[in-house]
Design an enzyme around this catalytic site. Sequence first.
Site, mmCIF file in Angstrom:
data_model
loop_
_atom_site.group_PDB
_atom_site.id
_atom_site.type_symbol
_atom_site.label_atom_id
_atom_site.label_comp_id
_atom_site.label_asym_id
_atom_site.label_seq_id
_atom_site.Cartn_x
_atom_site.Cartn_y
_atom_site.Cartn_z
ATOM 1 N N SER A 179 7.643 50.943 -11.315
ATOM 2 C CA SER A 179 8.459 51.778 -10.142
ATOM 3 C C SER A 179 9.838 51.475 -10.775
ATOM 4 O O SER A 179 10.407 50.749 -11.578
ATOM 5 C CB SER A 179 7.747 50.982 -9.122
ATOM 6 O OG SER A 179 8.364 49.115 -9.480
ATOM 7 N N GLY A 210 10.738 42.361 1.422
ATOM 8 C CA GLY A 210 10.014 41.472 2.742
ATOM 9 C C GLY A 210 10.763 41.496 3.798
ATOM 10 O O GLY A 210 11.402 39.990 4.706
ATOM 11 N N SER A 224 6.706 46.295 6.061
ATOM 12 C CA SER A 224 5.458 46.788 6.210
ATOM 13 C C SER A 224 5.479 48.003 4.496
ATOM 14 O O SER A 224 4.969 49.219 4.528
ATOM 15 C CB SER A 224 4.232 47.832 6.796
ATOM 16 O OG SER A 224 3.261 47.045 6.226
ATOM 17 N N SER A 225 7.015 47.065 3.481
ATOM 18 C CA SER A 225 7.120 47.870 2.284
ATOM 19 C C SER A 225 5.376 48.390 1.750
ATOM 20 O O SER A 225 5.687 48.872 0.936
ATOM 21 C CB SER A 225 7.706 47.314 1.522
ATOM 22 O OG SER A 225 7.465 45.536 1.121
ATOM 23 N N ASP A 256 -0.256 48.115 9.706
ATOM 24 C CA ASP A 256 0.743 48.923 9.176
ATOM 25 C C ASP A 256 0.173 49.579 8.170
ATOM 26 O O ASP A 256 0.885 50.686 7.893
ATOM 27 C CB ASP A 256 0.905 47.550 7.782
ATOM 28 C CG ASP A 256 1.463 46.201 8.140
ATOM 29 O OD1 ASP A 256 1.384 46.746 9.839
ATOM 30 O OD2 ASP A 256 1.895 45.862 8.053
ATOM 31 N N TYR A 294 0.705 32.617 7.259
ATOM 32 C CA TYR A 294 0.058 33.769 7.657
ATOM 33 C C TYR A 294 -1.805 33.637 7.673
ATOM 34 O O TYR A 294 -1.887 33.670 8.699
ATOM 35 C CB TYR A 294 0.224 35.123 7.234
ATOM 36 C CG TYR A 294 -0.473 36.419 7.364
ATOM 37 C CD1 TYR A 294 0.238 37.193 7.945
ATOM 38 C CD2 TYR A 294 -1.498 36.897 7.562
ATOM 39 C CE1 TYR A 294 0.290 38.834 9.437
ATOM 40 C CE2 TYR A 294 -2.209 38.066 8.732
ATOM 41 C CZ TYR A 294 -1.197 38.577 8.690
ATOM 42 O OH TYR A 294 -1.736 39.855 9.375
#
Length: 393
Positions: free
Chosen positions: A76, A133, A137-138, A183, A235
Amino acid sequence: MTNTSNTTSDAVTAASAAFEAEFGRAADGVWSAPGRVNLIGEHTDYNEGFVLPFAIDRRTWAALGLRQDARARVTSTFSPEHVEIELRDVSPESLDSWSAYPLGIAWALGENGVDLDSKPGFDVHIHSDVPVGAGLSSSAAIECAVAVALDDSWQLGLDRPTLAKVGQLAENKAVGAPTGIMDQSASLLGRRDSAVFLDCRTLRSDVIDLGFAAADLQIVVIDTKVSHSHATGGYAARRASCEAGAAALGVESLRDVAVDDLDRARGLMDDETFRRVRHVVTENARVLATVRALRESGPLAIGELLDESHVSMRDDFEISVPELDLAVVTAREAGAIGARMTGGGFGGAAIALTPSHLVGAVTARVTDAFAAAGFTAPEVFVVTPSDGAKREL
């Protein structure tokens, strides 16, 4: 204003070139998937409730090429890490760090009935401009770009709702984040100038015209730069509270609880659990009211619902932070018609539905307010409701 088509073309070229530099050959294709903004409906998805997200013009691109063997390699632009693994060895236990997102998709496809032993391996390079972050919703953008890439490359023929389930499974089990299906659904089902009204119990979805362009409104995103992680305790603790509240009420999920049931609920659980329940129940009602307002009156009618959603997340669900609260209050004072934090909470971004001519004022006021408070400077930008995941090349 950024020319989205030029930006997309540049990103496809960059992803293709990076793939060739990493792997020494041309990619078979490039696929992309967007991040998302949740207009309203926070922490309702894993309670089988309602959400109203839209795909945004910030995307992740996956350049992918099949291999002659059964090995998977991922690289990446946002990490120097190169990960290689045999497809048969891919499992939640064998994955960590960012590579769990793309490789988790391969595993989740296997869990969904795809015979991985019969499939060729692949090389994939990930290129993204979805902020990490920020609550945009990366992670789902990575998952969905790879999902459509593998669906095409392996000729699986899976429909979009199935791929959303695959993405959610990867996020829940391979990554370890107990998120719902919102998402991935937004990233896969999004359409230009529209939101996805999703029933998270039945997975039935409707495309809702937002009408932002006609009303000369923009969605301003205020990335507070306060980083968060869904895989951490806050969460998971909120999800556990919701499950405890549903159990106390004797229902399958909080989807089955109406606003009129809240008086009864108060006497069946402790105050903290009750407030968690109250947020989800009232948030479901706000999603339905927002959809009704958009259909009947247009986007100028939803500002108060956005404001109420933020108050509920701040006071009942307790997932806001001072930076998010300041962003919301300041944006409203500067002329936004409604504002709220978006995403899982504990950091990330706020959104402000803003008349186009006031975007500059909102940006300046928020930036100044953060400086005066001694907070890290936020990144403030406009997002546009956009199309979902697709093949680019």
